[in-house]
Design a protein around this motif. Structure first.
Motif, PDB file in Angstrom:
ATOM      1  N   CYS A 164      15.557 170.818  77.181  1.00 56.18           N
ATOM      2  CA  CYS A 164      16.766 170.497  76.422  1.00 56.18           C
ATOM      3  C   CYS A 164      17.447 169.232  76.920  1.00 56.18           C
ATOM      4  O   CYS A 164      18.284 168.679  76.224  1.00 56.18           O
ATOM      5  CB  CYS A 164      17.745 171.665  76.461  1.00 56.18           C
ATOM      6  SG  CYS A 164      17.217 173.069  75.453  1.00 56.18           S
ATOM      7  N   ASP A 196      21.726 177.511  70.517  1.00 50.62           N
ATOM      8  CA  ASP A 196      20.881 178.683  70.315  1.00 50.62           C
ATOM      9  C   ASP A 196      20.104 179.036  71.583  1.00 50.62           C
ATOM     10  O   ASP A 196      19.994 180.213  71.950  1.00 50.62           O
ATOM     11  CB  ASP A 196      19.906 178.453  69.156  1.00 50.62           C
ATOM     12  CG  ASP A 196      20.609 178.357  67.808  1.00 50.62           C
ATOM     13  OD1 ASP A 196      21.767 178.820  67.707  1.00 50.62           O
ATOM     14  OD2 ASP A 196      20.012 177.802  66.873  1.00 50.62           O
ATOM     15  N   ASN A 236      17.724 173.186  70.353  1.00 51.23           N
ATOM     16  CA  ASN A 236      19.091 173.413  69.928  1.00 51.23           C
ATOM     17  C   ASN A 236      19.778 174.083  71.116  1.00 51.23           C
ATOM     18  O   ASN A 236      19.567 175.267  71.373  1.00 51.23           O
ATOM     19  CB  ASN A 236      19.122 174.303  68.691  1.00 51.23           C
ATOM     20  CG  ASN A 236      20.530 174.604  68.223  1.00 51.23           C
ATOM     21  OD1 ASN A 236      21.446 174.787  69.029  1.00 51.23           O
ATOM     22  ND2 ASN A 236      20.694 174.662  66.922  1.00 51.23           N
ATOM     23  N   HIS A 262      14.217 180.109  70.740  1.00 48.97           N
ATOM     24  CA  HIS A 262      14.947 178.877  70.447  1.00 48.97           C
ATOM     25  C   HIS A 262      14.790 177.840  71.558  1.00 48.97           C
ATOM     26  O   HIS A 262      15.026 176.653  71.334  1.00 48.97           O
ATOM     27  CB  HIS A 262      16.438 179.162  70.226  1.00 48.97           C
ATOM     28  CG  HIS A 262      16.714 179.896  68.959  1.00 48.97           C
ATOM     29  ND1 HIS A 262      16.591 179.321  67.722  1.00 48.97           N
ATOM     30  CD2 HIS A 262      17.086 181.178  68.746  1.00 48.97           C
ATOM     31  CE1 HIS A 262      16.878 180.211  66.792  1.00 48.97           C
ATOM     32  NE2 HIS A 262      17.178 181.352  67.384  1.00 48.97           N
TER      33      HIS A 262
END
Length: 173
Positions: A171, A76, A73, A66
């Motif tokens: 991220c 996750d 995300n 993930h």
């Protein structure tokens, strides 16, 4: 995310991300040193030979799929990171039992992984993401392959530290 992709610059990240990145890179450096020490002490073979032993011993890299997707995300990804850190803390306890001469280094790594897990948990809470607790990973239990298995766990942990650094950057980019 391609493993050959250079790590991006760190400007523009929240302080908590920068702190975790710095911590991950320090842990990775310690893991790399321990991996090299294990390789020297046990005069381990080539990576290809070790890959075969890794398959025989069923030592798997933790899942962080993930964290590699184009659109990260966070929930996750961070849950997979927490699961991986927990798995490696557990695996390192076996390494410490198997290789008592490395127990001090292993204990230091376990403490660092625990602290990183706490930091990641705080980061999850700051991101308003729910944390999920997963069961412990597989343990090492083959007596005649202990040193090699210990090395492989440490080698996989090094790769995981690299993946965490990339995930944190990815991220928040």
């Amino acid at each position: 995310m391609c493993s050959a992709t250079p790590l991006p610059e760190t400007s523009g990240y929240p302080d908590s991300v920068l702190d975790n990145l710095e911590f991950v890179l320090r842990i990775r450096k310690d893991v790399a040193k321990m991996k090299n020490d294990l390789r020297k002490e046990f005069r381990l073979g080539s990576d290809n030979e070790l890959q075969l032993v890794q398959e025989i011993l069923h030592i798997e890299q933790v899942d962080y799929s993930h964290c590699r997707k184009d659109l990260c995300n966070k929930e996750d990804c961070f849950n997979q990171i927490q699961t991986g850190l927990s798995t490696y803390q557990h695996s390192l306890s076996h390494v410490a039992q198997i290789l008592p001469s490395f127990s001090e280094k292993v204990t230091g790594l376990q403490l660092d992984l625990s602290n990183l897990s706490t930091n990641i948990h705080r980061q999850i809470l700051e991101s308003v993401v729910t944390a999920v607790t997963f069961p412990q990973g597989e343990t090492l239990d083959l007596q005649n392959q202990r040193a090699i298995g210990s090395y492989l766990v440490v080698r996989n942990l090094e790769k995981f530290m690299e993946a965490i650094a990339r995930a944190l950057r990815h991220c928040y980019s």
